[in-house]
Design a protein around this motif. Structure first.
Motif, PDB file in Angstrom:
ATOM      1  N   HIS A  17      77.603  93.941  45.771  1.00  0.00           N
ATOM      2  CA  HIS A  17      77.264  95.031  44.112  1.00  0.00           C
ATOM      3  C   HIS A  17      77.993  93.302  43.515  1.00  0.00           C
ATOM      4  CE1 HIS A  17      76.710  96.708  40.674  1.00  0.00           C
ATOM      5  NE2 HIS A  17      78.450  96.522  40.968  1.00  0.00           N
ATOM      6  N   HIS A  18      79.505  93.141  43.595  1.00  0.00           N
ATOM      7  CA  HIS A  18      79.731  92.261  42.968  1.00  0.00           C
ATOM      8  C   HIS A  18      79.491  90.589  42.950  1.00  0.00           C
ATOM      9  CE1 HIS A  18      82.914  94.564  40.450  1.00  0.00           C
ATOM     10  NE2 HIS A  18      82.946  95.219  41.724  1.00  0.00           N
TER      11      HIS A  18
ATOM     12  N   HIS B 126      74.389 100.452  34.767  1.00  0.00           N
ATOM     13  CA  HIS B 126      73.710  99.577  35.000  1.00  0.00           C
ATOM     14  C   HIS B 126      72.664  99.674  35.102  1.00  0.00           C
ATOM     15  CE1 HIS B 126      77.314  97.610  37.253  1.00  0.00           C
ATOM     16  NE2 HIS B 126      77.087  98.877  38.086  1.00  0.00           N
TER      17      HIS B 126
ATOM     18  N   ASP C 199      72.252  93.687  46.388  1.00  0.00           N
ATOM     19  CA  ASP C 199      73.153  94.754  45.492  1.00  0.00           C
ATOM     20  C   ASP C 199      72.868  95.901  46.220  1.00  0.00           C
ATOM     21  OD1 ASP C 199      74.398  95.981  44.673  1.00  0.00           O
ATOM     22  OD2 ASP C 199      73.980  94.891  42.611  1.00  0.00           O
TER      23      ASP C 199
ATOM     24  N   HIS D 154      80.384  97.079  48.494  1.00  0.00           N
ATOM     25  CA  HIS D 154      80.603  97.146  46.391  1.00  0.00           C
ATOM     26  C   HIS D 154      81.408  95.600  46.781  1.00  0.00           C
ATOM     27  CE1 HIS D 154      82.505  98.105  42.965  1.00  0.00           C
ATOM     28  NE2 HIS D 154      83.801  97.741  42.943  1.00  0.00           N
TER      29      HIS D 154
ATOM     30  N   LEU E 214      74.813  91.309  42.081  1.00  0.00           N
ATOM     31  CA  LEU E 214      74.760  92.148  41.256  1.00  0.00           C
ATOM     32  C   LEU E 214      73.300  91.871  40.179  1.00  0.00           C
ATOM     33  CD1 LEU E 214      76.252  94.591  39.200  1.00  0.00           C
ATOM     34  CD2 LEU E 214      76.238  92.804  37.558  1.00  0.00           C
ATOM     35  N   ASN E 215      72.268  93.297  40.924  1.00  0.00           N
ATOM     36  CA  ASN E 215      70.742  93.793  40.138  1.00  0.00           C
ATOM     37  C   ASN E 215      70.128  92.849  41.100  1.00  0.00           C
ATOM     38  OD1 ASN E 215      71.975  95.254  38.426  1.00  0.00           O
ATOM     39  ND2 ASN E 215      71.661  94.268  37.268  1.00  0.00           N
TER      40      ASN E 215
ATOM     41  N   SER F 141      67.570  98.308  42.843  1.00  0.00           N
ATOM     42  CA  SER F 141      67.206  96.449  43.122  1.00  0.00           C
ATOM     43  C   SER F 141      66.553  95.987  44.028  1.00  0.00           C
ATOM     44  CB  SER F 141      69.127  95.868  43.396  1.00  0.00           C
ATOM     45  OG  SER F 141      69.651  96.118  44.551  1.00  0.00           O
TER      46      SER F 141
ATOM     47  N   PRO G 297      77.405  88.925  35.856  1.00  0.00           N
ATOM     48  CA  PRO G 297      78.237  90.103  35.486  1.00  0.00           C
ATOM     49  C   PRO G 297      78.597  91.214  34.518  1.00  0.00           C
ATOM     50  CG  PRO G 297      79.281  88.572  37.360  1.00  0.00           C
ATOM     51  CD  PRO G 297      77.522  87.734  36.754  1.00  0.00           C
TER      52      PRO G 297
ATOM     53  N   THR H 144      75.787  94.429  33.533  1.00  0.00           N
ATOM     54  CA  THR H 144      76.248  95.798  33.135  1.00  0.00           C
ATOM     55  C   THR H 144      76.081  96.463  31.446  1.00  0.00           C
ATOM     56  OG1 THR H 144      78.645  95.475  32.943  1.00  0.00           O
ATOM     57  CG2 THR H 144      77.302  95.795  35.431  1.00  0.00           C
TER      58      THR H 144
END
Length: 197
Positions: free
Chosen positions: A63-64, A177, A72, A60, A67-68, A79, A185, A189
């Motif tokens: 992930h932040h 997502h 990720d 996680h 992102l994408n 992704s 970020p 989303t």
């Protein structure tokens, strides 16, 4: 009687769906004011969801941070440019219809994958110990269920609500997502209002 059973299943599934949000907050260590309490609650929740808390947290935070992007791990295989379109399309259905299994697979990859970014022996040991706890708890539960011949009740009371909760969580993930191309970020989303259709 069937209405009461339906209500029990839907309430239990809703509660289990809330576990995913609680695990998310525990991963950010904001579930409680106490960081230690957040971590231990996260470990309990992860154990109940077949997902080591530390593996979830490691995935996680990436992930932040990424992102994408291919880094990720949480949005794998969506992704990952090395994943074929056919595989990604098939995985969408597996993820949606078998979320009870796909979640642990997605988060477990960071531990089992040969190119795992986790290099710390201490973090790997934590994840290993959490896997041992998951196996011990669920092994004990399923041993008891088997010895007492309660499989039908266990499927209705535990597995079916867990399956529904996993479906809802995957649907939420897709809604937030999937299909978003931005690495930003806020733009990556659907938690912000779009400017166009």
């Amino acid at each position: 009687r069937s209405f009461r059973r339906y209500m029990f299943i839907t309430r239990t599934a809703s509660m289990m769906f809330c576990w995913t949000s609680a695990l998310h907050e525990a991963a950010h260590q904001t579930l409680f004011k106490s960081r230690a309490l957040s971590i231990w609650c996260g470990r309990l929740l992860g154990t109940m969801m077949f997902t080591p808390y530390t593996a979830y947290r490691e995935v996680h935070i990436r992930h932040h941070a990424y992102l994408n992007t291919p880094r990720d791990w949480e949005l794998w295989p969506y992704s990952d440019p090395n994943a074929s379109l056919g595989f990604r399309r098939a995985f969408v259905w597996f993820d949606l219809l078998c979320g009870i299994a796909s979640g642990p697979i997605i988060y477990g990859r960071i531990y089992f994958h040969r190119n795992s970014p986790i290099k710390s022996a201490a973090v790997r040991r934590e994840i290993r110990n959490e896997y041992i706890a998951i196996a011990a708890l669920w092994g004990g539960i399923w041993l008891y269920v088997g010895l007492t011949h309660q499989w039908a009740s266990h499927l209705i009371v535990v597995i079916l609500p867990m399956y529904i909760a996993a479906f809802m969580q995957t649907f939420r993930k897709f809604t937030e997502h999937l299909g978003m191309a931005s690495f930003d970020p806020l733009q990556g989303t659907r938690t912000v209002l779009p400017r166009k259709w």
